[in-house]
Design a protein around this motif. Structure first.
Motif, PDB file in Angstrom:
ATOM      1  N   SER A 170       0.818  -1.212   0.000  1.00  0.00           N
ATOM      2  CA  SER A 170       0.000   0.000   0.000  1.00  0.00           C
ATOM      3  C   SER A 170       0.854   1.266   0.000  1.00  0.00           C
ATOM      4  N   LEU A 171       2.025   1.249   0.636  1.00  0.00           N
ATOM      5  CA  LEU A 171       2.866   2.443   0.660  1.00  0.00           C
ATOM      6  C   LEU A 171       3.483   2.740  -0.702  1.00  0.00           C
ATOM      7  N   GLY A 172       3.578   1.724  -1.561  1.00  0.00           N
ATOM      8  CA  GLY A 172       4.172   1.923  -2.872  1.00  0.00           C
ATOM      9  C   GLY A 172       3.188   1.955  -4.015  1.00  0.00           C
ATOM     10  N   PHE A 173       1.962   1.435  -3.776  1.00  0.00           N
ATOM     11  CA  PHE A 173       1.041   1.263  -4.904  1.00  0.00           C
ATOM     12  C   PHE A 173      -0.417   1.566  -4.533  1.00  0.00           C
ATOM     13  N   MET A 174      -0.630   2.475  -3.597  1.00  0.00           N
ATOM     14  CA  MET A 174      -1.988   2.846  -3.212  1.00  0.00           C
ATOM     15  C   MET A 174      -2.312   4.234  -3.761  1.00  0.00           C
ATOM     16  N   ASP A 175      -3.322   4.308  -4.577  1.00  0.00           N
ATOM     17  CA  ASP A 175      -3.740   5.581  -5.178  1.00  0.00           C
ATOM     18  C   ASP A 175      -4.560   6.369  -4.153  1.00  0.00           C
ATOM     19  N   VAL A 176      -3.919   7.358  -3.526  1.00  0.00           N
ATOM     20  CA  VAL A 176      -4.573   8.144  -2.470  1.00  0.00           C
ATOM     21  C   VAL A 176      -5.041   9.500  -2.982  1.00  0.00           C
ATOM     22  N   SER A 177      -5.047   9.703  -4.275  1.00  0.00           N
ATOM     23  CA  SER A 177      -5.374  11.027  -4.824  1.00  0.00           C
ATOM     24  C   SER A 177      -6.791  11.469  -4.474  1.00  0.00           C
ATOM     25  N   ALA A 178      -7.695  10.533  -4.256  1.00  0.00           N
ATOM     26  CA  ALA A 178      -9.079  10.907  -3.943  1.00  0.00           C
ATOM     27  C   ALA A 178      -9.184  11.653  -2.622  1.00  0.00           C
ATOM     28  N   VAL A 179      -8.288  11.370  -1.668  1.00  0.00           N
ATOM     29  CA  VAL A 179      -8.329  12.070  -0.387  1.00  0.00           C
ATOM     30  C   VAL A 179      -7.202  13.081  -0.242  1.00  0.00           C
ATOM     31  N   ALA A 180      -6.105  12.919  -1.010  1.00  0.00           N
ATOM     32  CA  ALA A 180      -4.936  13.776  -0.817  1.00  0.00           C
ATOM     33  C   ALA A 180      -4.773  14.848  -1.877  1.00  0.00           C
ATOM     34  N   GLY A 181      -5.462  14.716  -3.005  1.00  0.00           N
ATOM     35  CA  GLY A 181      -5.398  15.756  -4.008  1.00  0.00           C
ATOM     36  C   GLY A 181      -4.506  15.415  -5.192  1.00  0.00           C
ATOM     37  N   ASP A 182      -4.444  16.341  -6.144  1.00  0.00           N
ATOM     38  CA  ASP A 182      -3.794  16.090  -7.422  1.00  0.00           C
ATOM     39  C   ASP A 182      -2.290  15.900  -7.291  1.00  0.00           C
ATOM     40  N   ALA A 183      -1.690  16.458  -6.239  1.00  0.00           N
ATOM     41  CA  ALA A 183      -0.250  16.267  -6.049  1.00  0.00           C
ATOM     42  C   ALA A 183       0.094  14.795  -5.854  1.00  0.00           C
ATOM     43  N   TYR A 184      -0.920  13.996  -5.528  1.00  0.00           N
ATOM     44  CA  TYR A 184      -0.721  12.570  -5.257  1.00  0.00           C
ATOM     45  C   TYR A 184      -1.269  11.697  -6.387  1.00  0.00           C
ATOM     46  N   LYS A 185      -1.413  12.264  -7.565  1.00  0.00           N
ATOM     47  CA  LYS A 185      -2.016  11.525  -8.677  1.00  0.00           C
ATOM     48  C   LYS A 185      -1.177  10.329  -9.113  1.00  0.00           C
ATOM     49  N   ASP A 186       0.114  10.330  -8.764  1.00  0.00           N
ATOM     50  CA  ASP A 186       0.996   9.230  -9.143  1.00  0.00           C
ATOM     51  C   ASP A 186       1.274   8.274  -7.985  1.00  0.00           C
ATOM     52  N   SER A 187       0.526   8.408  -6.888  1.00  0.00           N
ATOM     53  CA  SER A 187       0.802   7.581  -5.710  1.00  0.00           C
ATOM     54  C   SER A 187       0.607   6.096  -5.986  1.00  0.00           C
ATOM     55  N   GLY A 188      -0.254   5.753  -6.938  1.00  0.00           N
ATOM     56  CA  GLY A 188      -0.461   4.350  -7.269  1.00  0.00           C
ATOM     57  C   GLY A 188       0.739   3.695  -7.917  1.00  0.00           C
ATOM     58  N   ASN A 189       1.714   4.499  -8.333  1.00  0.00           N
ATOM     59  CA  ASN A 189       2.943   3.965  -8.929  1.00  0.00           C
ATOM     60  C   ASN A 189       4.192   4.464  -8.205  1.00  0.00           C
ATOM     61  N   ALA A 190       4.048   4.851  -6.934  1.00  0.00           N
ATOM     62  CA  ALA A 190       5.194   5.376  -6.196  1.00  0.00           C
ATOM     63  C   ALA A 190       6.346   4.376  -6.164  1.00  0.00           C
ATOM     64  N   GLY A 191       6.025   3.089  -5.986  1.00  0.00           N
ATOM     65  CA  GLY A 191       7.076   2.081  -5.944  1.00  0.00           C
ATOM     66  C   GLY A 191       7.832   1.950  -7.252  1.00  0.00           C
ATOM     67  N   MET A 192       7.124   2.038  -8.371  1.00  0.00           N
ATOM     68  CA  MET A 192       7.795   1.995  -9.672  1.00  0.00           C
ATOM     69  C   MET A 192       8.581   3.277  -9.929  1.00  0.00           C
TER      70      MET A 192
END
Length: 518
Positions: A170-192
């Motif tokens: 979840s820390l590397g591949f969880m898309d949190v943009s719905a609660v954290a905003g557009d700055a986190y739009k790539d959170s689902g691929n943080a690990g990559m």
């Protein structure tokens, strides 16, 4: 390049490098400052640099963001120990314990974005660079596993090897943009994106460590194979590597945004996260949870590498892909001892990969495989069937998809029975790693006590992998001719009989296809 080989005698210098006794240090200037490596404890002449930061601490305000620049080094950074592992899911009890005993024992932390380098010479040698991605799916593992110790490999093959840690689960591949905003739009691929950042570090610094930044091969096993093939479809990774080796793992399509956010909603609700502030302050252990974790389709990964076809972005990249003969014995519910008719029926019903085979087709499936594998006991026939469902047919399909592209595809099948557990594991998932790294004595839980045949095979495989990293072609002195899949669907068998075979899987997969047809 500034290189200092110094026997450190002064107390203040020893304190600065945080070494408790006199030590031969190898100091190299990187883009972030000086790092001090050590001589390998396994092979004379090899230098090892462990726990090098390639990005900033990924916790706190950086949690779920793309990797941030690594701070400048003040003084000289000691690299005698691996860095912390990244938080992930624990090693599952459903998997063979022989793998678990060799995993990195370091404690997890969000401050985990480290890489490790083995080099046969801190000089201007411009050697091929091989960057290894660890297994464990996208949810576990690290670059510090003992099976990845690369001293013999780099010494014998004159290459530079890099392993690394990246954010997981979840820390590397969880898309949190719905609660954290557009700055986190790539959170689902943080690990990559961590992996891409590590490759940038390699590009900027590996020449100082004896490597050639223009000749980088990414390779990995299981989840690592999925990672290196995912890189083939990531725009930000283009130009950072030129060749790919995927061992017993290939990514096809990314997770959809909808599926990713469904997993996110479940985790965040359980953790009590409702906004950015609570996301950044939440106890990390409440955020690390099971879910549908892996690369997510989006701007950083527009499509998968092999669905619905072979991505044109990777068409000019030479590729090695392959599988092991009985991958499925990696799972404890795969029978490793003889079974009767009832036991075989239960194995099909409860197997990780065989449960979807209609019961009325099992007899014909077994008979077909028995005919192709005369003298093979039924429990081992089952192992091969389950492995073909899981991995072999994927390798064959991806090789076919690649056949019309520009670059060559080389296919292998690893068939060397392992000595661990008195041979009962046969040829499990992960078994080939020790042969590629030529470090059989560090993987005895699976390999057993290596004999002359094991050592000879390790020499052949490590040579083929290094040849490929050097030129894009695994052939060369000491390697039996390895013909490409592109030219007649040829595959290389590595085992008791090593050599190239035309379409080695066709007969088995034809029988399997009848059992799996709609």
């Amino acid at each position: 390049m500034r290189l200092l080989n110094s026997l450190l005698l002064g107390g203040s210098m020893l304190a600065m490098l945080a070494v408790p006794t006199l030590a031969q240090q190898i100091v190299v200037e990187t883009s972030n400052g000086k790092i001090a490596g050590q001589a390998s404890t396994y092979v004379d002449g090899v230098s090892v640099f462990k726990g090098i930061r390639y990005a900033a601490d990924a916790g706190g305000a950086n949690r779920f963001l793309p990797p941030q620049p690594v701070p400048a080094i003040d003084g000289i950074y000691d690299t005698s120990n691996y860095g912390a592992t990244c938080y992930g899911l624990p090693y599952a009890p459903i998997l063979m314990p022989e793998e678990g005993v060799d995993l990195d024992p370091n404690a997890p932390s969000e401050d985990c974005l480290f890489l490790n380098v083995w080099t046969p010479g801190v000089d201007s040698g411009k050697r091929p660079v091989m960057v290894w991605m660890h297994g464990g799916g996208f949810t576990g593992g690290s670059g510090g596993t003992i099976r990845y110790e690369a001293s013999r490999f780099v010494d014998n093959q004159d290459v530079v090897v890099v392993t690394l840690n990246h954010r997981l689960a979840s820390l590397g591949f969880m898309d949190v943009s719905a609660v954290a905003g557009d700055a986190y739009k790539d959170s689902g691929n943080a690990g990559m994106l961590d992996i891409v950042q590590a490759l940038r570090w390699v590009r900027d610094n590996i020449e100082e460590l004896g490597g050639d930044p223009s000749n980088v091969t990414v390779f990995g096993e299981s989840g690592g194979g999925s990672k290196v093939t995912t890189l083939m479809s990531m725009p930000s990774a283009q130009g950072l590597f030129s060749k790919v080796i995927a061992q017993s793992g290939i990514a096809t399509a990314p997770i959809t945004v909808e599926a990713a956010q469904a997993s996110t909603a479940t985790v965040l609700e359980a953790a009590g996260v409702t906004d950015l502030a609570s996301l950044q302050s939440a106890d990390v252990t409440k955020l690390v949870a099971g879910g549908n974790w892996g690369p997510v389709q989006g701007s950083t990964l527009p499509r998968g590498p092999f669905a619905p076809d072979a991505d044109p972005a990777g068409k000019s990249i030479p590729l090695i892909i392959g599988s092991n003969f009985t991958e499925s014995t990696f799972f404890n519910n795969t029978p490793t001892k003889p079974v009767d008719a009832d036991g075989l029926k239960e194995a099909f019903a409860k197997g990780n990969f065989t449960g979807r085979i209609p019961a009325e087709r099992i007899d014909a499936l077994m008979d077909g495989y028995r005919a192709l594998l005369p003298g093979t006991p039924d429990h081992e026939v089952f192992q091969i069937i389950a492995s073909d469902i899981w991995m072999t047919q994927l390798v064959s399909r991806v090789a076919d998809l690649r056949s019309g592209q520009d670059a060559e595809t080389y296919v292998y099948h690893f068939t060397q029975r392992q000595g661990g557990r008195d041979g009962e594991l046969n040829v499990p998932h992960t078994a080939e790693i020790a042969y590629v790294f030529d470090n059989l004595d560090l993987a005895k839980a699976t390999v057993g006590e290596p004999d002359a045949d094991d050592r000879a095979l390790a020499t052949v495989m490590s040579t083929a992998w290094a040849n490929f990293a050097r030129t894009g072609n695994p052939n060369g002195e000491g390697v039996p001719e390895w013909k490409t899949w592109n030219d007649g669907k040829n595959g290389m068998l590595f085992g008791a009989s090593t050599g190239s075979v035309a379409d080695p899987f066709a007969a088995r997969l034809a029988v399997l296809g009848e059992a799996l047809k709609p």
